[in-house]
Design a protein around this motif. Structure first.
Motif, PDB file in Angstrom:
ATOM      1  N   GLY A  16       0.805  -1.352   0.165  1.00 22.84           N
ATOM      2  CA  GLY A  16       0.243  -0.549   0.144  1.00 22.84           C
ATOM      3  C   GLY A  16       0.669   1.311  -0.326  1.00 22.84           C
ATOM      4  N   LEU A  17       2.551   1.220  -0.541  1.00 24.67           N
ATOM      5  CA  LEU A  17       3.312   2.330  -0.019  1.00 24.67           C
ATOM      6  C   LEU A  17       3.747   3.028  -1.689  1.00 24.67           C
ATOM      7  CD1 LEU A  17       4.473   4.271   2.502  1.00 24.67           C
ATOM      8  CD2 LEU A  17       6.063   2.969   2.122  1.00 24.67           C
ATOM      9  N   PRO A  18       3.602   3.850  -1.465  1.00 26.78           N
ATOM     10  CA  PRO A  18       3.388   4.654  -3.009  1.00 26.78           C
ATOM     11  C   PRO A  18       4.715   4.292  -3.212  1.00 26.78           C
ATOM     12  CG  PRO A  18       2.286   6.061  -2.747  1.00 26.78           C
ATOM     13  CD  PRO A  18       2.969   4.717  -0.446  1.00 26.78           C
ATOM     14  N   GLN A  19       5.050   4.227  -4.809  1.00 22.25           N
ATOM     15  CA  GLN A  19       6.916   4.231  -5.028  1.00 22.25           C
ATOM     16  C   GLN A  19       7.781   5.076  -4.948  1.00 22.25           C
ATOM     17  OE1 GLN A  19       7.060   3.162  -9.309  1.00 22.25           O
ATOM     18  NE2 GLN A  19       9.569   2.107  -8.762  1.00 22.25           N
ATOM     19  N   VAL A  20       7.198   6.071  -5.110  1.00 23.15           N
ATOM     20  CA  VAL A  20       7.387   6.798  -4.323  1.00 23.15           C
ATOM     21  C   VAL A  20       8.263   7.553  -3.031  1.00 23.15           C
ATOM     22  CG1 VAL A  20       8.280   9.725  -4.387  1.00 23.15           C
ATOM     23  CG2 VAL A  20       7.179   8.468  -6.685  1.00 23.15           C
ATOM     24  N   ALA A  21       7.173   6.735  -2.434  1.00 23.75           N
ATOM     25  CA  ALA A  21       7.713   6.779  -0.970  1.00 23.75           C
ATOM     26  C   ALA A  21       8.504   5.328  -0.624  1.00 23.75           C
ATOM     27  CB  ALA A  21       6.574   7.022   0.112  1.00 23.75           C
ATOM     28  N   THR A  22       7.977   4.597  -1.248  1.00 26.42           N
ATOM     29  CA  THR A  22       8.704   3.620  -1.069  1.00 26.42           C
ATOM     30  C   THR A  22      10.740   3.511  -1.117  1.00 26.42           C
ATOM     31  OG1 THR A  22       7.312   1.655  -1.716  1.00 26.42           O
ATOM     32  CG2 THR A  22       9.696   0.876  -1.918  1.00 26.42           C
ATOM     33  N   MET A  23      10.989   4.491  -2.391  1.00 29.19           N
ATOM     34  CA  MET A  23      12.421   4.870  -2.913  1.00 29.19           C
ATOM     35  C   MET A  23      13.072   5.833  -1.434  1.00 29.19           C
ATOM     36  SD  MET A  23      12.134   5.295  -6.905  1.00 29.19           S
ATOM     37  CE  MET A  23      13.709   5.628  -6.800  1.00 29.19           C
ATOM     38  N   LEU A  24      12.215   6.414  -0.768  1.00 32.47           N
ATOM     39  CA  LEU A  24      12.629   7.816   0.208  1.00 32.47           C
ATOM     40  C   LEU A  24      12.531   7.695   1.328  1.00 32.47           C
ATOM     41  CD1 LEU A  24      13.028  10.372   0.732  1.00 32.47           C
ATOM     42  CD2 LEU A  24      10.724  11.108   0.900  1.00 32.47           C
ATOM     43  N   LEU A  25      11.854   6.229   1.772  1.00 38.67           N
ATOM     44  CA  LEU A  25      12.410   5.805   2.770  1.00 38.67           C
ATOM     45  C   LEU A  25      13.992   4.773   2.435  1.00 38.67           C
ATOM     46  CD1 LEU A  25      10.706   5.511   5.537  1.00 38.67           C
ATOM     47  CD2 LEU A  25       9.390   3.210   4.649  1.00 38.67           C
ATOM     48  N   GLN A  26      13.869   3.848   1.580  1.00 37.68           N
ATOM     49  CA  GLN A  26      14.833   3.022   1.484  1.00 37.68           C
ATOM     50  C   GLN A  26      16.816   4.290   1.446  1.00 37.68           C
ATOM     51  OE1 GLN A  26      14.222   1.763  -2.251  1.00 37.68           O
ATOM     52  NE2 GLN A  26      13.334  -0.412  -2.134  1.00 37.68           N
ATOM     53  N   ARG A  27      16.349   5.388   1.056  1.00 39.83           N
ATOM     54  CA  ARG A  27      17.461   6.182   1.321  1.00 39.83           C
ATOM     55  C   ARG A  27      17.494   6.659   2.419  1.00 39.83           C
ATOM     56  NH1 ARG A  27      18.353  12.143   1.108  1.00 39.83           N
ATOM     57  NH2 ARG A  27      20.128  12.531  -0.015  1.00 39.83           N
ATOM     58  N   THR A  28      15.958   7.097   3.141  1.00 39.25           N
ATOM     59  CA  THR A  28      16.619   6.998   4.796  1.00 39.25           C
ATOM     60  C   THR A  28      17.568   6.113   5.170  1.00 39.25           C
ATOM     61  OG1 THR A  28      14.098   9.149   4.336  1.00 39.25           O
ATOM     62  CG2 THR A  28      15.229   7.975   6.515  1.00 39.25           C
ATOM     63  N   ASN A  29      17.221   4.613   4.852  1.00 37.97           N
ATOM     64  CA  ASN A  29      18.093   3.310   5.418  1.00 37.97           C
ATOM     65  C   ASN A  29      19.205   3.605   5.535  1.00 37.97           C
ATOM     66  OD1 ASN A  29      14.291   1.511   4.971  1.00 37.97           O
ATOM     67  ND2 ASN A  29      14.790   3.440   7.134  1.00 37.97           N
ATOM     68  N   ASP A  30      18.844   3.824   4.090  1.00 40.27           N
ATOM     69  CA  ASP A  30      20.834   4.066   3.612  1.00 40.27           C
ATOM     70  C   ASP A  30      21.957   5.100   4.324  1.00 40.27           C
ATOM     71  OD1 ASP A  30      20.598   1.870   1.704  1.00 40.27           O
ATOM     72  OD2 ASP A  30      19.944   3.676   0.404  1.00 40.27           O
ATOM     73  N   LEU A  31      21.074   6.052   4.765  1.00 34.82           N
ATOM     74  CA  LEU A  31      21.883   7.696   4.994  1.00 34.82           C
ATOM     75  C   LEU A  31      22.080   7.423   6.445  1.00 34.82           C
ATOM     76  CD1 LEU A  31      20.354  10.007   2.875  1.00 34.82           C
ATOM     77  CD2 LEU A  31      22.137   9.353   2.815  1.00 34.82           C
ATOM     78  N   THR A  32      20.850   6.508   7.330  1.00 29.23           N
ATOM     79  CA  THR A  32      21.020   6.324   8.271  1.00 29.23           C
ATOM     80  C   THR A  32      22.151   5.100   9.290  1.00 29.23           C
ATOM     81  OG1 THR A  32      18.581   7.031   9.014  1.00 29.23           O
ATOM     82  CG2 THR A  32      19.989   6.105  11.162  1.00 29.23           C
ATOM     83  N   PHE A  33      22.194   4.235   8.091  1.00 28.58           N
ATOM     84  CA  PHE A  33      22.909   3.058   9.155  1.00 28.58           C
ATOM     85  C   PHE A  33      24.114   3.854   8.076  1.00 28.58           C
ATOM     86  CE2 PHE A  33      25.040  -0.899   7.885  1.00 28.58           C
ATOM     87  CZ  PHE A  33      24.996  -1.084   9.062  1.00 28.58           C
ATOM     88  N   SER A  34      24.604   4.530   7.246  1.00 27.17           N
ATOM     89  CA  SER A  34      25.945   5.109   6.886  1.00 27.17           C
ATOM     90  C   SER A  34      26.361   5.832   8.132  1.00 27.17           C
ATOM     91  CB  SER A  34      26.007   6.007   5.354  1.00 27.17           C
ATOM     92  OG  SER A  34      25.317   6.753   6.042  1.00 27.17           O
ATOM     93  N   GLN A  35      25.768   6.321   8.867  1.00 32.77           N
ATOM     94  CA  GLN A  35      26.246   6.865  10.097  1.00 32.77           C
ATOM     95  C   GLN A  35      26.844   5.584  11.424  1.00 32.77           C
ATOM     96  OE1 GLN A  35      26.447  10.016  10.118  1.00 32.77           O
ATOM     97  NE2 GLN A  35      26.445   9.589   8.227  1.00 32.77           N
ATOM     98  N   LEU A  36      26.347   4.631  11.528  1.00 36.34           N
ATOM     99  CA  LEU A  36      26.780   4.183  12.468  1.00 36.34           C
ATOM    100  C   LEU A  36      28.381   3.258  12.433  1.00 36.34           C
ATOM    101  CD1 LEU A  36      23.507   1.999  11.938  1.00 36.34           C
ATOM    102  CD2 LEU A  36      23.452   3.780  13.582  1.00 36.34           C
ATOM    103  N   THR A  37      28.912   4.447  12.882  1.00 40.51           N
ATOM    104  CA  THR A  37      30.442   3.461  11.820  1.00 40.51           C
ATOM    105  C   THR A  37      30.859   4.068  13.890  1.00 40.51           C
ATOM    106  OG1 THR A  37      30.874   5.991  11.470  1.00 40.51           O
ATOM    107  CG2 THR A  37      30.648   3.850   9.610  1.00 40.51           C
ATOM    108  N   LYS A  38      32.977   3.726  13.844  1.00 37.02           N
ATOM    109  CA  LYS A  38      33.584   3.537  14.954  1.00 37.02           C
ATOM    110  C   LYS A  38      33.839   5.391  15.067  1.00 37.02           C
ATOM    111  CE  LYS A  38      33.768  -0.802  16.046  1.00 37.02           C
ATOM    112  NZ  LYS A  38      35.183  -1.407  15.897  1.00 37.02           N
ATOM    113  N   ASP A  39      33.453   5.875  13.977  1.00 39.02           N
ATOM    114  CA  ASP A  39      33.479   7.707  14.189  1.00 39.02           C
ATOM    115  C   ASP A  39      32.578   8.525  15.253  1.00 39.02           C
ATOM    116  OD1 ASP A  39      36.024   7.434  12.153  1.00 39.02           O
ATOM    117  OD2 ASP A  39      34.321   7.805  10.628  1.00 39.02           O
ATOM    118  N   LEU A  40      31.694   7.772  14.925  1.00 36.34           N
ATOM    119  CA  LEU A  40      30.438   8.340  15.765  1.00 36.34           C
ATOM    120  C   LEU A  40      30.028   6.731  17.440  1.00 36.34           C
ATOM    121  CD1 LEU A  40      27.266   9.638  13.558  1.00 36.34           C
ATOM    122  CD2 LEU A  40      29.762  11.039  14.332  1.00 36.34           C
ATOM    123  N   PHE A  41      30.507   5.558  17.046  1.00 34.36           N
ATOM    124  CA  PHE A  41      30.133   4.946  18.202  1.00 34.36           C
ATOM    125  C   PHE A  41      31.342   3.911  18.429  1.00 34.36           C
ATOM    126  CE2 PHE A  41      25.866   5.756  15.689  1.00 34.36           C
ATOM    127  CZ  PHE A  41      25.058   6.275  16.781  1.00 34.36           C
TER     128      PHE A  41
END
Length: 520
Positions: A378-403
């Motif tokens: 039920g989620l539009p494709q544009v919203a899905t792509m935006l959500l996936q980009r959000t996931n990628d950006l957030t996961f990219s911050q989970l590194t030893k530099d910040l943690f």
């Protein structure tokens, strides 16, 4: 000297060691970081993901079976081990409550052994109503002065006043762990009850959805703090102190409870879990709560759909070692990030966090559903792509530099893992995302896990798949290795085998066949 000659005291000690399970008598409740496990169930023997809560139920059933097996061994063991079956009472059927009341009424001394009372499922039998169940629960609590853990998984809103009075009257000094499901309009009574239970170590509250219409619930969400104080009466003026509370778990419509609990005293609180389910409105003021109670927290679990101030929350919790959040949150750094000027999640590193748990992520790995029945449909494709980009950006911050102390990142969504097992792995885009995330974790020296505690991507295999894999490995080994021939270590074994064959060839087969037919 046989085991039958042992004194009853020694037998009791032996039986207690056999059936004792530390996890069942632990006062803490399972968290989202508690590992799940795979199990085969049903006629088709499909893989089913067992949650930590379901695993607790399973272990309680196994404990009951083990205790019953000891009791039914002989009459002596029955007399010695009879009381052990009452230490941990697990009722999965309401119809079992009347026999328990009858036994406790007749043999009241058995109630002294009850440490844990866990009721799972409720339905309305024809023989008695919810009022009868309420009276029987009060009777059971009356006979259990040493009750330490009380869990009821069904909503007890109509019966909560009577049950609360019984707990305060008979188990106030012994009760250490409680798990209840009540409606938000029971908050006043709940506050008075908690004020009378100062020995609580772990508390789990599930605020169920109101049974009234959505119009009334909308009006409740728009209620001002002054109107809420009027509804709570004098309970809104109570400043509760729970000096022993170490774990607090809140689920459902909990905004009013969090607002009241902000001014309470939790001097040793170490674990706080907020699960707002699918609600989007009337979000609790988590930031204000953590400003008062976050300095000593070591585990913080926030599962909400609306985004929270992640940087401010981590700043209020300097002692955290485990942190769980929703990577679907749209955070401020997402809009500020670009290829030329990448933004960061935190301004300052959090040096103590070793484990990070990720909720949701349904759209990160699962292929798009073919119909509207799959998870995340039920989620539009544009919203899905935006959500996936959000996931990628957030996961990219989970590194030893910040943690700097980060060791484990765990994907917590059981629905996601079940979907991956059902689909036999992620889709094409999900697979490429898994490769990127896994490469990032390997480069950082971080372990990427699923909710079972194994590496993300290691799905359970059927016996046929395992046999095929082992067969392929054997074939590879046979191709690579050559026959080493006779070795000094196996020459003697071969000679003995040849001698045995010679002796057998000298014996005629008739007597053997005759003896075989005579036995049959």
């Amino acid at each position: 000297m046989s085991i039958r000659d042992l004194p009853a005291e020694l037998l009791t000690d032996i039986f207690e060691q056999v059936v004792y399970d530390d996890s069942l008598f632990d006062f803490s409740h399972p968290t989202s970081m508690s590992p799940s496990r795979w199990d085969k169930r049903g006629a088709r023997q499909d893989w089913v993901l067992v949650s930590p809560t379901e695993d607790v139920r399973s272990r309680q059933s196994q404990l009951y079976k083990a205790t019953k097996a000891i009791m039914l061994t002989c009459k002596q063991w029955y007399r010695v081990a009879y009381h052990l079956i009452f230490r941990c009472i697990f009722l999965s059927d309401v119809s079992r409550i009347p026999p328990l009341c009858f036994v406790l009424d007749r043999y009241a001394w058995l109630g002294w052994y009850v440490k844990r009372l866990h009721l799972v499922r409720y339905y309305a039998p024809q023989r008695f109503t919810i009022g009868h169940v309420e009276n029987m629960l009060v009777t059971i609590i009356h006979h259990c002065p040493n009750l330490e853990s009380f869990t009821v998984e069904w909503p007890i809103t109509p019966s909560f006043p009577a049950i609360a009075d019984a707990l305060v009257s008979f188990s106030a000094s012994s009760l250490r762990s409680a798990q209840w499901t009540v409606a938000p309009d029971c908050l006043a009574r709940l506050i008075w009850t908690l004020d009378s239970l100062p020995s609580l170590v772990s508390l789990s509250l599930n605020f169920e959805n109101p049974t009234t219409s959505s119009t009334i619930s909308d009006n409740m969400s728009e209620t001002s703090s002054e109107d809420a104080s009027l509804l709570l009466g004098t309970a809104s003026q109570i400043s509760i102190s729970l000096p022993s509370l170490q774990q607090l778990t809140v689920r459902g419509l909990s905004s009013e409870f969090i607002e009241q609990a902000t001014g309470w005293s939790f001097p040793v609180l170490q674990s706080f879990t907020l699960d707002f389910a699918s609600h989007r409105d009337n979000l609790p003021d988590v930031a204000e709560f953590l400003k008062h109670h976050g300095t000593q927290l070591t585990l913080l679990d926030l599962n909400t759909i609306p985004a929270l101030d992640l940087a401010g929350i981590l700043g209020s919790c300097p002692m955290l070692t485990s942190f769980c959040f929703n990577p679907d949150w749209r955070l401020p750094f997402h809009s500020e990030s670009s290829q030329d000027t990448p933004a960061v999640l935190l301004q300052e590193p959090h040096t103590r966090i070793t484990h990070i748990g990720l909720h949701q992520l349904l759209h990160a790995f699962l292929p798009p559903p073919q119909n509207n029945s799959g998870p995340g449909s039920g989620l539009p494709q544009v919203a899905t792509m935006l959500l996936q980009r959000t996931n990628d950006l957030t996961f990219s911050q989970l590194t030893k530099d910040l943690f700097p102390s980060l060791k484990v990142i765990r994907v917590l969504n059981r629905t996601l893992l079940s979907g991956l097992e059902r689909e036999n792995g992620p889709g094409d885009e999900g697979y490429s995302r898994w490769q990127r995330w896994d490469a990032q974790c390997q480069a950082e020296g971080i372990r990427l896990e699923d909710c079972t505690g194994v590496l993300l991507g290691d799905l359970p295999l059927d016996s046929d798949d395992e046999w095929e894999d082992s067969g392929d490995e054997d074939d590879e080994v046979q191709v690579e290795e050559k026959d080493p021939g006779l070795r000094p270590s196996n020459v003697k074994e071969l000679r003995d085998l040849l001698d045995e064959i010679r002796r057998m060839s000298l014996v005629e087969p008739a007597p053997f066949l005759a003896e075989q037919y005579s036995i049959i």
